[in-house]
Design an enzyme around this catalytic site. Structure first.
Site, PDB file in Angstrom:
ATOM      1  N   CYS A 122       0.839  -1.199   0.000  1.00 33.52           N
ATOM      2  CA  CYS A 122       0.000   0.000   0.000  1.00 33.52           C
ATOM      3  C   CYS A 122       0.876   1.252   0.000  1.00 33.52           C
ATOM      4  O   CYS A 122       0.659   2.182  -0.784  1.00 33.52           O
ATOM      5  CB  CYS A 122      -0.928  -0.018   1.215  1.00 33.52           C
ATOM      6  SG  CYS A 122      -2.149   1.320   1.231  1.00 33.52           S
ATOM      7  N   CYS A 123       1.880   1.271   0.881  1.00 36.77           N
ATOM      8  CA  CYS A 123       2.798   2.410   0.923  1.00 36.77           C
ATOM      9  C   CYS A 123       3.550   2.560  -0.396  1.00 36.77           C
ATOM     10  O   CYS A 123       3.832   3.674  -0.842  1.00 36.77           O
ATOM     11  CB  CYS A 123       3.802   2.244   2.059  1.00 36.77           C
ATOM     12  SG  CYS A 123       3.145   2.553   3.711  1.00 36.77           S
ATOM     13  N   CYS A 203      -1.349   8.157   7.237  1.00 39.24           N
ATOM     14  CA  CYS A 203      -2.649   7.757   6.699  1.00 39.24           C
ATOM     15  C   CYS A 203      -3.536   7.248   7.839  1.00 39.24           C
ATOM     16  O   CYS A 203      -3.056   6.621   8.788  1.00 39.24           O
ATOM     17  CB  CYS A 203      -2.466   6.660   5.651  1.00 39.24           C
ATOM     18  SG  CYS A 203      -1.557   7.196   4.171  1.00 39.24           S
ATOM     19  N   CYS A 206      -3.429   3.519   9.338  1.00 43.59           N
ATOM     20  CA  CYS A 206      -2.199   3.059   9.987  1.00 43.59           C
ATOM     21  C   CYS A 206      -1.658   4.050  11.017  1.00 43.59           C
ATOM     22  O   CYS A 206      -0.477   4.008  11.353  1.00 43.59           O
ATOM     23  CB  CYS A 206      -1.134   2.776   8.928  1.00 43.59           C
ATOM     24  SG  CYS A 206      -1.621   1.502   7.730  1.00 43.59           S
ATOM     25  N   CYS A 226       7.719   4.130   5.878  1.00 44.91           N
ATOM     26  CA  CYS A 226       6.798   3.854   4.776  1.00 44.91           C
ATOM     27  C   CYS A 226       7.512   3.302   3.560  1.00 44.91           C
ATOM     28  O   CYS A 226       6.903   2.645   2.722  1.00 44.91           O
ATOM     29  CB  CYS A 226       6.029   5.123   4.399  1.00 44.91           C
ATOM     30  SG  CYS A 226       7.052   6.434   3.698  1.00 44.91           S
TER      31      CYS A 226
END
Length: 244
Positions: A122-123, A203, A206, A226
């Site tokens: 995702c990062c 975000c 998280c 990240c």
């Protein structure tokens, strides 16, 4: 590239500058960075809990330094509001919102829930790849990292080389006391979530409230970065597929 003008490499120039600036005031570091690289220099900011200090310092050097802001699509609404408010207050004239590539989202995270199964992936599509693409146009960049955050940042130099670029960490030597004193002296506005107990803000999926440092980021996992500050193996080029 700027450092080629003096016949050196990014690593060689970074080592020389770090030796000269390792005890310098952050403003001195920023001025040296701007003098060396000019329009080839960018600043990366999350507009998070501690971002106002670095952005204010940079505005004293030049309000036109490009500021790269990773709008992941998963940020708190308060962060987006703060980005507009702070940029206006400081007179920043070139804040660039970097967003994930549509193709990456469509193929890898169509339901916007990739964070549930792979925070690293995702990062990567929401932060690492957009920043890689944006930094392609610069020879050097500025970060807001500090040693007191702990983890891999404990040995953070003031100037380093990373992926063929020179990277400045002007606040590496400062602790929370120096940051708080600077905020008070210049009456800088705080991120709205700080008052709700967020010491570090990323975000929303998280990030949790925390009393200190980055303990509220990816809580309960081994992950502490990240990915944008993770060194690549020599010879491994950035993945720059997709469009911003």
């Amino acid at each position: 590239m700027a450092y080629d003008q003096i016949g050196g490499t990014a690593a060689g120039l970074a080592a020389r500058l770090d030796a000269e600036l390792r005890e310098a005031h952050p403003l001195t570091v920023l001025r040296a960075a701007h003098d060396q690289f000019g329009s080839d220099l960018a600043l990366v900011s999350s507009f998070g809990a501690e971002s106002a200090v670095l952005l204010h310092l940079a505005s004293q050097v030049s309000t036109s330094i490009p500021v790269l802001f990773l709008d992941t699509g998963m940020l708190f609404g308060q962060t987006l509001d703060y980005r507009k408010t702070l940029a206006a207050k400081l007179g920043l004239t070139d804040v660039r919102d970097l967003r994930p590539a549509y193709a990456d989202l469509a193929t890898q995270d169509p339901q916007s829930d990739l964070w549930r199964t792979s925070v690293d992936a995702c990062c990567n599509i929401r932060k690492v790849l957009p920043l890689d693409r944006a930094l392609g146009g610069f020879d050097a960049w500025i970060t807001g990292r500090k040693r007191f955050h702990g983890g891999d940042r404990l040995s953070l130099p003031v100037v380093e080389a990373a992926d063929g670029k020179v990277k400045f960490n002007p606040l590496a030597n400062w602790g929370k006391a120096e940051l708080d004193a600077y905020v008070a002296e210049h009456q800088l506005p705080a991120h709205p979530l700080v008052a709700q107990g967020y010491a570090s803000i990323g975000c929303w999926p998280c990030t949790q409230p925390s009393e200190d440092g980055r303990s509220g980021r990816w809580a309960g996992q081994e992950k502490t970065e990240c990915g944008i500050h993770v060194a690549r193996a020599p010879g491994v080029a950035p993945n720059v597929g997709g469009d911003i």
